[in-house]
Design a protein around this motif. Structure first.
Motif, short mmCIF file in Angstrom:
data_model
loop_
_atom_site.label_atom_id
_atom_site.label_comp_id
_atom_site.label_asym_id
_atom_site.label_seq_id
_atom_site.Cartn_x
_atom_site.Cartn_y
_atom_site.Cartn_z
N ILE A 140 -15.15 25.09 8.20
CA ILE A 140 -13.76 25.17 7.74
C ILE A 140 -13.23 23.76 7.48
N LYS A 141 -12.56 23.59 6.38
CA LYS A 141 -11.98 22.30 6.03
C LYS A 141 -10.49 22.27 6.38
N ASP A 142 -10.05 21.11 6.88
CA ASP A 142 -8.63 20.96 7.18
C ASP A 142 -7.88 20.52 5.92
N GLU A 143 -6.62 20.19 6.09
CA GLU A 143 -5.78 19.84 4.93
C GLU A 143 -6.28 18.58 4.22
N ASP A 144 -7.02 17.73 4.96
CA ASP A 144 -7.54 16.50 4.37
C ASP A 144 -8.94 16.67 3.82
N GLY A 145 -9.46 17.88 3.87
CA GLY A 145 -10.79 18.14 3.35
C GLY A 145 -11.91 17.84 4.31
N VAL A 146 -11.58 17.55 5.57
CA VAL A 146 -12.60 17.25 6.57
C VAL A 146 -13.14 18.57 7.13
N ALA A 147 -14.47 18.74 7.09
CA ALA A 147 -15.08 20.00 7.51
C ALA A 147 -15.42 19.97 8.99
N ALA A 148 -15.28 21.12 9.62
CA ALA A 148 -15.63 21.28 11.02
C ALA A 148 -16.43 22.56 11.19
N THR A 149 -17.37 22.54 12.14
CA THR A 149 -18.13 23.74 12.46
C THR A 149 -17.40 24.49 13.56
N VAL A 150 -17.00 25.72 13.27
CA VAL A 150 -16.15 26.49 14.17
C VAL A 150 -16.84 27.80 14.54
N ILE A 151 -16.95 28.07 15.82
CA ILE A 151 -17.45 29.36 16.26
C ILE A 151 -16.24 30.28 16.39
N ALA A 170 -19.07 30.18 26.28
CA ALA A 170 -20.41 30.68 26.60
C ALA A 170 -21.30 30.68 25.37
N TYR A 171 -20.77 31.11 24.24
CA TYR A 171 -21.56 31.11 23.00
C TYR A 171 -21.88 29.68 22.57
N GLY A 172 -20.85 28.86 22.50
CA GLY A 172 -21.02 27.52 21.94
C GLY A 172 -21.85 26.58 22.78
N GLU A 185 -33.80 28.94 17.14
CA GLU A 185 -33.57 27.55 16.80
C GLU A 185 -32.48 26.99 17.70
N PRO A 186 -32.45 25.67 17.90
CA PRO A 186 -31.44 25.08 18.78
C PRO A 186 -30.02 25.37 18.30
N MET A 187 -29.11 25.49 19.24
CA MET A 187 -27.70 25.68 18.89
C MET A 187 -27.18 24.44 18.19
N PRO A 188 -26.62 24.58 17.01
CA PRO A 188 -26.08 23.41 16.31
C PRO A 188 -24.82 22.89 17.01
N PRO A 189 -24.44 21.67 16.78
CA PRO A 189 -23.21 21.14 17.37
C PRO A 189 -22.00 21.96 16.92
N ILE A 190 -21.14 22.29 17.86
CA ILE A 190 -19.93 23.05 17.57
C ILE A 190 -18.72 22.13 17.74
N ASP A 191 -17.86 22.06 16.74
CA ASP A 191 -16.69 21.20 16.81
C ASP A 191 -15.49 21.88 17.46
N ALA A 192 -15.37 23.18 17.24
CA ALA A 192 -14.17 23.87 17.72
C ALA A 192 -14.43 25.36 17.79
#
Length: 256
Positions: A140-151, A170-172, A185-192
């Protein structure tokens, strides 16, 4: 179940179920009272010929409600998964109950513009021995276009509750992902983390606290699960000695 070791571990929902929920007693009692009052004549008629049947009808009110809500939730989740994967879901033959959920999820997709990474895969913790199926991993991208990986999780309940933070943590914080074919496969990094609370009246995409402290509370519940299901069954041993059921007749009883 782990495709490699065939080890059975508890699910995230079962672990979170270790939380005490004293309010459920009052809620169930209220549902039973409402069922009795709202169906007073019917309950009376049933009771005249089948007392146990009338009791079963009244005390089962909360179960019938829960089952109804679960059915709606399952149907809605199936539809959400199809839509988040880009499938066209026609409303032509859709039930009236599902139409508002379809409209609100469509509005969420148009407004937030999430990019799907994974959906309905299993998270697995090798270290802490638990597993669970999450709804979606999104970019998901914020208002500035910065993407984050969100569970993310979809909730169709009346409200959103704090336990969702335990669920997302627990999931993240799990070790790996397992797809339907058993590939790991390994759990990818979660930002939020976030929850989409969607009902027949409205929707809201809410941030959920996602950090090590919240995960720590989940792990304590994981330990409580082991106590409840395994350790508690081992703490009372066989009696060192025991007696029979001989009744003692007191003097007071003899004089009566």
């Amino acid at each position: 179940m782990n495709q490699e070791t065939k080890e059975a571990v508890p699910g995230v929902t079962s672990v979170i179920g270790m939380l005490p929920k004293p309010f459920l007693v009052q809620w169930a009692a209220k549902m039973a009272a409402e069922a009795a009052v709202d169906n007073l004549h019917a309950v009376t008629a049933i009771a005249e010929n089948d007392r146990e049947g009338a009791i079963a009808f009244v005390k089962g009110a909360h179960y019938r409600y829960t089952k109804s809500r679960a059915s709606i939730g399952s149907e809605a989740h199936d539809m959400f998964e199809r839509m988040i994967r880009g499938e066209y879901v026609s409303t032509r033959y859709m039930s009236d109950a599902m139409r508002p959920y379809h409209a609100h999820f469509s509005e969420f997709l148009d407004t937030v513009q999430p990019e799907l990474i994974r959906a309905e895969d299993v998270t697995w913790s090798d270290e802490h021995r638990y597993a669970g199926s999450f709804d979606a991993l999104l970019r998901i991208k914020d208002e500035d276009g910065v993407a984050a990986t969100v569970i993310a999780d979809w909730k169709t309940s009346k409200n959103t509750y704090p336990e969702v933070a335990l669920q997302m943590a627990a999931y993240g914080f799990a070790d790996r992902l397992i797809d339907p074919d058993g590939n790991s496969e390994p759990m990818p990094p979660i930002d939020a983390a976030a929850v989409l609370h969607i009902t027949d009246e409205q929707w809201a995409f809410k941030p959920v606290r996602f950090d090590a402290e919240v995960f720590g509370y989940f792990l304590r519940l994981r330990e409580t699960f082991d106590w409840d299901r395994e350790v508690s069954k081992t703490v009372i041993g066989k009696p060192f000695a025991k007696g029979g059921n001989k009744q003692i007749t007191t003097g007071t009883q003899r004089r009566a």
